[in-house]
Motif scaffolding. Structure first.
Motif, PDB file in Angstrom:
ATOM      1  N   LYS A  15       0.824  -1.208   0.000  1.00  0.00           N
ATOM      2  CA  LYS A  15       0.000   0.000   0.000  1.00  0.00           C
ATOM      3  C   LYS A  15       0.855   1.253   0.000  1.00  0.00           C
ATOM      4  N   HIS A  16       1.886   1.266   0.844  1.00  0.00           N
ATOM      5  CA  HIS A  16       2.750   2.446   0.882  1.00  0.00           C
ATOM      6  C   HIS A  16       3.480   2.638  -0.449  1.00  0.00           C
ATOM      7  N   ASP A  21       3.504   7.185  -5.348  1.00  0.00           N
ATOM      8  CA  ASP A  21       3.399   7.935  -6.601  1.00  0.00           C
ATOM      9  C   ASP A  21       2.385   9.070  -6.435  1.00  0.00           C
ATOM     10  N   PRO A  22       2.738  10.308  -6.794  1.00  0.00           N
ATOM     11  CA  PRO A  22       1.819  11.432  -6.589  1.00  0.00           C
ATOM     12  C   PRO A  22       0.467  11.258  -7.277  1.00  0.00           C
ATOM     13  N   ARG A  24      -1.118   8.425  -7.989  1.00  0.00           N
ATOM     14  CA  ARG A  24      -1.931   7.421  -7.301  1.00  0.00           C
ATOM     15  C   ARG A  24      -2.440   7.947  -5.959  1.00  0.00           C
ATOM     16  N   LEU A  25      -1.614   8.731  -5.284  1.00  0.00           N
ATOM     17  CA  LEU A  25      -2.076   9.336  -4.036  1.00  0.00           C
ATOM     18  C   LEU A  25      -3.237  10.279  -4.308  1.00  0.00           C
ATOM     19  N   ARG A  26      -3.163  11.027  -5.388  1.00  0.00           N
ATOM     20  CA  ARG A  26      -4.256  11.939  -5.753  1.00  0.00           C
ATOM     21  C   ARG A  26      -5.526  11.150  -6.072  1.00  0.00           C
ATOM     22  N   ILE A  27      -5.393  10.026  -6.766  1.00  0.00           N
ATOM     23  CA  ILE A  27      -6.564   9.198  -7.075  1.00  0.00           C
ATOM     24  C   ILE A  27      -7.226   8.720  -5.788  1.00  0.00           C
ATOM     25  N   VAL A  28      -6.414   8.239  -4.841  1.00  0.00           N
ATOM     26  CA  VAL A  28      -6.976   7.765  -3.575  1.00  0.00           C
ATOM     27  C   VAL A  28      -7.620   8.916  -2.825  1.00  0.00           C
ATOM     28  N   ASP A  29      -7.012  10.096  -2.851  1.00  0.00           N
ATOM     29  CA  ASP A  29      -7.640  11.269  -2.227  1.00  0.00           C
ATOM     30  C   ASP A  29      -9.035  11.502  -2.805  1.00  0.00           C
ATOM     31  N   LEU A  30      -9.142  11.412  -4.114  1.00  0.00           N
ATOM     32  CA  LEU A  30     -10.442  11.608  -4.759  1.00  0.00           C
ATOM     33  C   LEU A  30     -11.428  10.511  -4.370  1.00  0.00           C
ATOM     34  N   HIS A  54      -2.709   2.066 -15.916  1.00  0.00           N
ATOM     35  CA  HIS A  54      -1.564   1.523 -15.175  1.00  0.00           C
ATOM     36  C   HIS A  54      -1.699   1.846 -13.684  1.00  0.00           C
ATOM     37  N   HIS A  55      -2.028   3.094 -13.367  1.00  0.00           N
ATOM     38  CA  HIS A  55      -2.149   3.490 -11.971  1.00  0.00           C
ATOM     39  C   HIS A  55      -3.304   2.753 -11.289  1.00  0.00           C
ATOM     40  N   LEU A  56      -4.407   2.590 -11.970  1.00  0.00           N
ATOM     41  CA  LEU A  56      -5.552   1.906 -11.376  1.00  0.00           C
ATOM     42  C   LEU A  56      -5.245   0.440 -11.122  1.00  0.00           C
ATOM     43  N   ARG A  57      -4.538  -0.208 -12.037  1.00  0.00           N
ATOM     44  CA  ARG A  57      -4.157  -1.614 -11.821  1.00  0.00           C
ATOM     45  C   ARG A  57      -3.268  -1.730 -10.583  1.00  0.00           C
TER      46      ARG A  57
END
Length: 224
Positions: A15-16, A21-22, A24-30, A54-57
């Motif tokens: 998870k960490h 990756d900035p 992916r962190l932004r996606i999780v924030d959303l 790629h980031h979603l996978r």
């Protein structure tokens, strides 16, 4: 000290790593706000579809995101935060303890305050002691405890050798005490001695620091 089981630890690592990756962190924030379709995420992030995929996978593999089909348009999917996605990012309840023993040099301020604060947030018993105990609890410690509505134990400063048990989880709250006993198997909080200045501000600073530390440790321990 005990640590997380290997599988739990490796899940935390995954998870960490994913969140490092900035984008992916932004996606999780959303996703903490609600569900998004890939198209909506592309618009939010200004990202081409292949890179977003790629980031979603990566997020799905790490157990951070999950995908489900729209009930309206079956060709459309939504990305949501996976159940329990953010659990386990911080260390869990790793250590068992029969009793917490807070230690400072004179057992007149920091260790007394730590014990009182601990007793407010944990069912694990706590005690305090000093390597060279004073004759009485410092008036400044009594005053700061009273200002914050914290009840100090009605016990005079006590010598470490008279209080310690072999299975105590020892927390030194004083550099001198820590370096004197070396505290094997325990932990150390480097809290400045408020008696050096002996002012209200110094005791407030020590109280705040100890309260913060107690609040961070209590969830990590379970009764042995």
């Amino acid at each position: 000290m005990n640590t997380d089981p290997v599988d739990v630890f490796m899940a935390r690592v995954a998870k960490h790593a994913a969140l490092a990756d900035p984008a992916r962190l932004r996606i999780v924030d959303l996703l903490t706000l609600g569900d998004f379709s890939p198209t909506e995420l592309q618009a939010e992030l200004g990202m081409p579809s292949n890179l977003l995929s790629h980031h979603l996978r990566t997020l799905e593999s790490a157990g951070l995101a999950a995908r489900h089909r729209s009930e309206a348009d079956k060709r459309r999917s939504y990305i949501r935060l996976a159940t329990g996605a953010l659990e386990g990012l911080a260390p869990g309840r790793e250590h068992g303890a029969r009793r917490i023993l807070f230690v400072c040099t004179r057992n007149s301020a920091r260790s007394q305050l730590a014990t009182a604060l601990w007793n407010q947030v944990s069912e694990i018993p706590a005690a305090s002691a000093g390597t060279h105990p004073a004759d009485r609890i410092a008036p400044g410690a009594i005053d700061v405890a009273n200002r914050h509505g914290v009840a100090l134990a009605d016990l005079p400063p006590r010598r470490l050798d008279d209080v310690a048990h072999g299975d105590d989880f020892v927390v030194t709250v004083c550099d001198n005490a820590h370096e004197e006993i070396l505290n094997p198997g325990g932990i150390h909080w480097s809290v400045p001695d408020p008696l050096r200045l002996n002012t209200e501000d110094a005791f407030e600073a020590a109280f705040s620091e100890i309260a913060r530390r107690v609040g961070g440790l209590a969830p990590r321990l379970h009764a042995a």
